[in-house]
Each structure stands twice: as C-alpha cells, then as structure tokens.
Design an enzyme around this catalytic site. Structure first.
Site, PDB file in Angstrom:
ATOM      1  N   GLU A  73       0.837  -1.206   0.000  1.00 10.17           N
ATOM      2  CA  GLU A  73       0.000   0.000   0.000  1.00 10.17           C
ATOM      3  C   GLU A  73       0.872   1.256   0.000  1.00 10.17           C
ATOM      4  OE1 GLU A  73      -3.283   2.122   2.973  1.00 10.17           O
ATOM      5  OE2 GLU A  73      -1.950   0.553   3.696  1.00 10.17           O
ATOM      6  N   LYS A  95      -9.667   2.214  -2.965  1.00  9.87           N
ATOM      7  CA  LYS A  95     -10.080   1.694  -1.666  1.00  9.87           C
ATOM      8  C   LYS A  95     -11.503   2.145  -1.320  1.00  9.87           C
ATOM      9  CE  LYS A  95      -8.567   1.468   3.169  1.00  9.87           C
ATOM     10  NZ  LYS A  95      -7.631   2.025   4.180  1.00  9.87           N
ATOM     11  N   CYS A 125      -5.087  -2.141   2.795  1.00 12.81           N
ATOM     12  CA  CYS A 125      -4.975  -1.894   4.222  1.00 12.81           C
ATOM     13  C   CYS A 125      -5.900  -2.835   4.997  1.00 12.81           C
ATOM     14  CB  CYS A 125      -5.276  -0.423   4.515  1.00 12.81           C
ATOM     15  SG  CYS A 125      -4.875   0.113   6.199  1.00 12.81           S
TER      16      CYS A 125
END
Length: 321
Positions: free
Chosen positions: A74, A137, A185
């Site tokens: 990430e 995301k 994440c």
C-alpha cells in the site's frame, strides 16, 4: 447441547481439510517488502531513497523466471504516480526491463471541475509500462484517510484533505491467469468486501497494506489473523504484500506461508492456487452473515419470551400471595 455445535463445526472443518478439491494451476508472485519506517515514509528527504529501495528489490525479483506478477505494498511510492514523473518513470523502466506486470500501491488524484478528488489506490501496470486497471479503496480509515463531521472535527486533526472511497469491486487480471481482487490496508478485516469480490468473479485476493503504523506492536500479527478468515469463508487464497510485515501467502484453507521476517527489507517468491471456476461457492459467499443474523434474532426472541414468562410468573405469584 452446548458441545454439539462445537463438535459439528470441528467435524465439518476436518471434512473440508481432508477432502480438498483440485485447484487451478499456481500463480507465481513476487511480493516486495521495502520496510520503510512510518517516520520516514512521508519525509520528502527520503523520496529518492524509497524509490531506490523499490528499484533494487524489484530488479532482483524480476530476474527470477516464471514470475506472473510483482506486487508492492500500500502507498509504496512516496507521492502520486499519476502526477509524479519520477515515480512513473521508475515503474515504466522496471516493467519494460523485466517484462512482468507490476501491482503498485499509490495515492491517486482525479481532476474534476468541482476540484481534486483523492484516492488510496492500487494500479496494475502491464509489461509495456502502461496502466491496465485500477482499484480505489472502498473502506476508509476515519481520522486517517478522512475526517467525519469535518466542519466540526477538522481543527482537531492534522488532516487537511480527505480521501474519497471507491465505487465498488474491480476485477484485475494478468494475461492468461484468473481474475483477482485487491483489498487495501484493513479492508481484509471487512468480510463483506471479500464476499462481494468473490461474487463478482475474483478467484484469488491480494492485500496491500502498510502496517508500519503498528510497529513494533503485535497488531501486524492480529491483522494477518483476520485475513485468514476471509480465505476460509470464501475458499479462496490470498497474497499479502506489506511494507514492514507480515508479507505472506494464505491458501484457501487458511494455511499461512511466510518467508520474510517482519521489519526486514526483501522480497519473497510464492505460489498460490486460484479457486477453480467450477467449484460451488461456499455458504458464506452465497449468504454472507445470514446465519449470524438468524442466531441474533433467535437469541433475542428467546430472551424476550423467557423474560416475559418470568414477569408473568412473578405477577401471578404476587396475586396469589
């Protein structure tokens, strides 16, 4: 009665483990763990050093034959790939020289008439250095990626911009390999995201994360433990590519293979077997948390009935007394 559900669960699990179906041909991955401390990750003085680390590890990994995909964690690059000549040139050079697709964790920005919109993204670049696909995301971290009730709470946080969430699951694929989905994440702790990805056609998952926030606590290991459930729930394997750990591969039955120590710089080569297309989806993939919801409703109903009977019994006793 209390032991029966536990015994049935254990029997079902043993049956699943000992009667595994044949999975697809393996995909070979190179997972890069740059090990950039959180105190240095956004230090502009460290930008050149971070890119040099990514170049060094990716160059070494690309020399190994048979790699289908190289992955970075990430926000691996220290800026926005779409607006950074240095980062974009690095990616083009690495992919063109090695001829291997590269999955890059990066921040992204869209320029609209209403202003700029920022995303925490994963970009897939092909062997020619061009962008093939992108995932934004969906599940953002409050006070880390956006400020809830910004008008009231903004002054209490260091964040001066907010990230926006992605619209939904995006299937990515490399030539000749089954499609996969990205979880960024802590999205691998959010069960519905994995369910929706598998329902959409993903046959394996990859988690790109930066757990340097947690160093040196045990939370990186706890994060890994959550990921195991996503694999078992949907009977799909997952690769985890982390900045400082725990970089690993989890098979569809929850077995973890890790070849890198946490908080070390390096890369690991691993194989995972994607879920076959013809295997029936698991109960959890088909129905999600339906069993849990039914259990909650049944438990609440039972408590309500017992409570009502208890009150009725006390009232009857009082009247008789």
């Amino acid at each position: 009665l209390g032991i029966l559900p536990l015994a049935l669960s254990m029997a079902y699990g043993m049956n699943a483990l000992f009667n595994r179906p044949d999975f697809d041909e393996p995909i070979t991955l190179a997972l890069v763990q740059p090990n950039i401390p959180q105190t240095e990750k956004w230090d502009a003085q460290k930008d050149r050093e971070i890119r040099a680390t990514l170049r060094e590890l990716t160059d070494a990994a690309s020399r190994i034959d048979g790699i289908d995909l190289i992955a970075w964690p990430e926000t691996a690059v220290p800026d926005f790939v779409r607006t950074s000549r240095d980062s974009y040139d690095l990616i083009r050079q690495l992919t063109q020289a090695g001829g291997t697709p590269l999955l890059v964790g990066t921040m992204d920005v869209a320029f609209l008439e209403s202003g700029r919109i920022y995303y925490n993204s994963s970009m897939l670049f092909g062997p020619d250095g061009n962008e093939m696909a992108k995932y934004d995301k969906q599940h953002l971290v409050p006070f880390g990626e956006y400020v809830p009730f910004a008008g009231l709470l903004r002054k209490f946080t260091p964040l001066d911009i907010d990230f926006s969430h992605g619209d939904g699951n995006t299937l990515l694929s490399v030539p000749g390999r089954p499609p996969f989905a990205v979880l960024i994440c802590f999205e691998d702790t959010v069960a519905p995201l994995s369910v929706n990805a598998v329902r959409a056609g993903a046959r394996w998952l990859i988690n790109q994360t930066n757990d340097a926030w947690f160093d040196p606590s045990a939370q990186s290991e706890q994060h890994l433990a959550h990921a195991v459930f996503r694999c078992v729930e949907n009977r799909v394997p997952m690769a985890r590519c982390c900045n400082t750990g725990v970089t690993s591969i989890i098979d569809a039955f929850g077995f973890i293979r890790r070849n890198l120590d946490v908080r070390t710089k390096g890369f690991t080569i691993g194989e995972l077997h994607p879920r076959p297309k013809n295997i029936e989806a698991t109960f959890y993939t088909r129905h999600g948390s339906a069993f849990g919801k039914v259990a909650v409703i049944a438990g609440a109903t039972a408590l309500f009935v017992l409570r009502s009977r208890n009150r009725k019994t006390k009232r009857t006793g009082s009247e008789n007394g």
